[in-house]
Enzyme design. Structure first.
Site, PDB file in Angstrom:
ATOM      1  N   GLN A 134      41.118  41.508  33.193  1.00 27.35           N
ATOM      2  CA  GLN A 134      41.712  42.538  32.354  1.00 27.35           C
ATOM      3  C   GLN A 134      40.844  43.209  31.208  1.00 27.35           C
ATOM      4  O   GLN A 134      40.426  42.305  30.555  1.00 27.35           O
ATOM      5  CB  GLN A 134      43.042  42.133  32.089  1.00 27.35           C
ATOM      6  CG  GLN A 134      44.089  41.804  33.199  1.00 27.35           C
ATOM      7  CD  GLN A 134      44.406  43.155  33.708  1.00 27.35           C
ATOM      8  OE1 GLN A 134      44.026  43.880  34.345  1.00 27.35           O
ATOM      9  NE2 GLN A 134      45.800  43.370  33.214  1.00 27.35           N
ATOM     10  N   SER A 135      40.890  44.494  31.067  1.00 30.82           N
ATOM     11  CA  SER A 135      39.832  44.876  29.981  1.00 30.82           C
ATOM     12  C   SER A 135      40.431  44.449  28.700  1.00 30.82           C
ATOM     13  O   SER A 135      39.340  44.427  27.546  1.00 30.82           O
ATOM     14  CB  SER A 135      40.178  46.501  29.830  1.00 30.82           C
ATOM     15  OG  SER A 135      39.773  46.984  31.019  1.00 30.82           O
ATOM     16  N   THR A 136      41.647  44.249  28.213  1.00 36.29           N
ATOM     17  CA  THR A 136      41.974  43.791  26.678  1.00 36.29           C
ATOM     18  C   THR A 136      42.869  42.823  26.953  1.00 36.29           C
ATOM     19  O   THR A 136      43.609  42.343  27.920  1.00 36.29           O
ATOM     20  CB  THR A 136      42.417  44.961  25.950  1.00 36.29           C
ATOM     21  OG1 THR A 136      43.599  45.523  26.508  1.00 36.29           O
ATOM     22  CG2 THR A 136      41.461  46.237  25.865  1.00 36.29           C
ATOM     23  N   GLN A 141      46.469  43.967  27.564  1.00 29.85           N
ATOM     24  CA  GLN A 141      46.650  44.124  28.992  1.00 29.85           C
ATOM     25  C   GLN A 141      47.188  42.977  29.641  1.00 29.85           C
ATOM     26  O   GLN A 141      47.943  42.858  30.362  1.00 29.85           O
ATOM     27  CB  GLN A 141      45.615  45.043  29.696  1.00 29.85           C
ATOM     28  CG  GLN A 141      45.421  46.532  29.352  1.00 29.85           C
ATOM     29  CD  GLN A 141      43.984  47.073  29.996  1.00 29.85           C
ATOM     30  OE1 GLN A 141      43.605  46.122  30.742  1.00 29.85           O
ATOM     31  NE2 GLN A 141      43.741  48.057  29.741  1.00 29.85           N
TER      32      GLN A 141
END
Length: 673
Positions: A23-25, A28
């Site tokens: 997941q990017s962050t 998220q």
């Protein structure tokens, strides 16, 4: 799915399956859990293709990491497993989960093709060794990278649109806060505002950031810092002022009421780090002066930037430094008349103190060639000092009043800062007392903690009050009437102050910079030309004779040598030393005369001794006199002691005698004896 089963072979099944989850962050990960669950569900796809569940390895150490980040530990582990031939298939929900840039994606495809490893996403199974599958995977990677670019462009566009209107909400430095409506205002804390104003005023007074730090340290002043991270985020702390924080405040345009965006540029390094490049003001993305209240004007901010740029220790013609302790009057003001660059100062130790030379060695440092100029500064400093005394006479009273007002304002600012510190400590002690009084008497654990906090605040209040009283009791911190009269004496006695050896070199330089913009030095064959550019544009040109060598500086004056030569005709050297001192004569170093100094000068200039002068007049020594009179030398000495024969002493023991003494008279006297 049947096509996927056809691509899976027994060789693939003998190796493990690897599921990559990302997941990017971090946000998220916690707020978009459905995407994470969909990625973990791909394990069932691997089981359906023939892999046992225990041989499906999940790599999820990159949760919360962007796909554009090249320093992803999980992705590097995945590439290593594929390269060593341990992976039969790589599973990812979509291409963007595996990589967001073409470099990482095509590297993974190349390694998978060499290791005969399959790739599975939500749409199907692909063989990177097959041209059509590889073409399709390459297109998907390109589309994923383009998608990331579009997302960034949208976000960047929105940020720039807000920044151009000055509406972008960014973290504010200490001393500025947002009000309930989102407008930038000055901090309501009076001590915070006073500390910042004191910093800016001190910088104008001292002319350097380091001088500002030294002043805060000498006065034992603290500077506010607002914490940005940690459990006490947003709280105000008071710490000793550091040079880095001082420069940060002076370079920040928000304190001048300006909104600025794009002051720096971030660039990724090959090793995975980030390099920050600070841009000049002309390259800032947005600059909106007078966007909100500030502590200084925009004109003063630009003047501070010019001062800081001039103080920077860098080579070049723009180099300038604030006044320092050395005796070189033109330190930071001297410009080479040959190349136009700023000249440096080199000191030499002498018995009378340090002397300065002005040197331009920029070209020699850069190219290894010879220096442009090397000029002795003693005579130049004296000439410029005499010019300043002449120029300062009409303005002396104004300078005196400005100095007096500056000293008064400086003392009042420090005293007001300490008063505010006492007020703050009193308010914090009152709050601690209120919290203690509101605690339930039965809850002793809470009451004990609140009581200890109250006691700590009371101690801080007592220390602040003692510091204020101690500072007010120190006489040197306040100006009395005698000091005021001494300052006002500048109006009528500026030459005495300028030439007073007790006047510090730094203060003499600061007075010089009130009138002088810069001084151009040119070294000629017979003299040195000094071009003085005054504040306001007026110029003066001075010619200074070349500096004398060291031995010439301490050379005995010619009239003193002539006087010694005259006295040697009739006096001993010990008598000459006393006569010279009575007449007010001094040696080349300004010292009184004694036997050794007179003898040294006589030898240095080749003067004849007193004995040689007596012999030149025909006087005889004791042996010659004894031979002429037909007696022994002892008899000559006895006759001289009895007064029968006149002797002319040329030292403490020996004499010369008059050759015209009558032998008959002496024989008669000898017979009488």
């Amino acid at each position: 799915m049947s096509a996927g089963h056809q691509k899976v072979t027994a060789g693939h099944l003998r190796r493990d399956a690897y599921l990559y989850v990302r997941q990017s962050t971090v946000r998220q990960v916690f707020e978009h859990g459905e995407s994470t669950r969909r990625q973990y569900a791909l394990r069932e796809r691997a089981v359906a293709l023939g892999w046992p569940i225990e041989r499906v390895n999940v790599i999820d150490s990159d949760l919360g990491r962007s796909g554009a980040d090249s320093d992803r530990e999980g992705f590097q582990r995945l590439v290593a497993e594929v390269g060593m031939g341990r992976a039969g298939i790589v599973l990812g929900l979509e291409v963007s989960r595996l990589a967001r840039n073409s470099t990482d994606w095509h590297r993974l495809l190349e390694i998978c093709a060499l290791a005969e490893t399959l790739i599975l996403d939500e749409d199907g199974v692909y063989d990177p060794g097959d041209f059509n599958d590889r073409l399709l995977l390459g297109l998907k990677g390109t589309m994923s990278e383009a998608e990331l670019h579009m997302l960034r462009a949208r976000l960047r566009g929105g940020i720039l649109n807000q920044a151009r209107r000055g509406a972008l909400r960014t973290p504010l430095p200490v001393g500025l806060v947002y009000d309930p409506l989102g407008n930038v205002v000055l901090d309501p804390d009076e001590q915070v505002r006073h500390s910042l104003r004191l910093l800016f005023d001190t910088f104008v007074r001292t002319g350097s950031a380091r001088g500002t730090v030294k002043y805060f340290r000498s006065e034992e002043l603290r500077f506010p810092v607002r914490l940005r991270t940690g459990p006490r985020k947003g709280e105000l702390h008071w710490q000793p002022l550091l040079l880095s924080r001082t420069l940060g405040v002076l370079h920040n345009p928000r304190y001048a009421g300006a909104f600025a965006f794009g002051r720096s540029r971030h660039r990724r390094l090959p090793g995975g780090g980030t390099q920050i490049e600070y841009l000049p003001q002309g390259e800032w993305t947005v600059l909106l002066p007078d966007a909100h209240p500030g502590y200084i004007t925009w004109e003063r901010f630009e003047a501070n930037q010019r001062q800081l740029h001039g103080n920077a220790r860098a080579y070049g013609k723009d180099r300038s430094t604030p006044p320092r302790e050395g005796p070189a009057l033109l330190q930071g003001l001297a410009i080479c008349g040959v190349c136009g660059r700023r000249m440096s100062v080199r000191y030499h130790a002498r018995k009378a103190g340090r002397t300065a030379d002005y040197i331009c060695y920029h070209e020699a440092t850069q190219t290894g060639s010879s220096i442009c100029q090397d000029i002795a500064g003693a005579g130049i400093d004296q000439a410029v000092g005499a010019l300043l005394v002449e120029l300062m006479e009409p303005h002396t009273l104004d300078v005196a009043l400005q100095v007096q007002a500056e000293l008064d304002a400086r003392a009042e600012e420090v005293d007001r800062w300490r008063e505010q510190k006492v007020q703050r400590a009193r308010e914090e002690a009152d709050l601690a007392r209120q919290r203690y009084m509101q605690a339930h008497p039965g809850n002793r654990m809470v009451a004990d903690v609140l009581e200890a906090e109250w006691n700590a605040k009371l101690r801080a209040l007592d220390e602040a009050q003692q510091e204020l009283e101690r500072a007010r009791a120190e006489p040197e911190k306040r100006l009395d009437e005698q000091q005021r009269q001494r300052i006002l004496a500048l109006a009528t006695d500026f030459p005495r102050l300028w030439n007073d050896p007790a006047t510090p070199h730094r203060e003499r330089k600061r007075m010089a910079r009130l009138l002088i913009e810069d001084v151009t030095l040119t070294k000629g064959e017979g003299e040195r030309t000094v071009g003085v550019r005054l504040r306001g544009g007026a110029t003066r040109t001075l010619t200074v004779p070349p500096a004398l060598p060291c031995y010439k500086l301490y050379e005995t004056p010619r009239e003193t040598v002539a006087e010694i030569d005259r006295l040697l005709d009739d006096h001993l050297e010990t008598e000459i030393a006393a006569l010279l001192n009575e007449g007010g004569f001094r040696s080349g170093r300004g010292l009184d005369f004694d036997l050794e100094r007179v003898r040294s000068i006589r030898r240095r200039y080749g003067l004849k001794t007193y004995r040689e002068r007596l012999q030149a007049r025909g006087l005889l020594d004791v042996n010659e006199t004894a031979a002429r009179l037909g007696v022994t030398p002892g008899t000559v000495t006895k006759w001289r002691n009895r007064g029968l024969l006149r002797g002319y002493p040329y030292n403490t023991k020996s004499c010369l005698y008059d050759p015209d003494a009558s032998p008959e008279h002496l024989k008669c006297e000898r017979g009488a004896v």
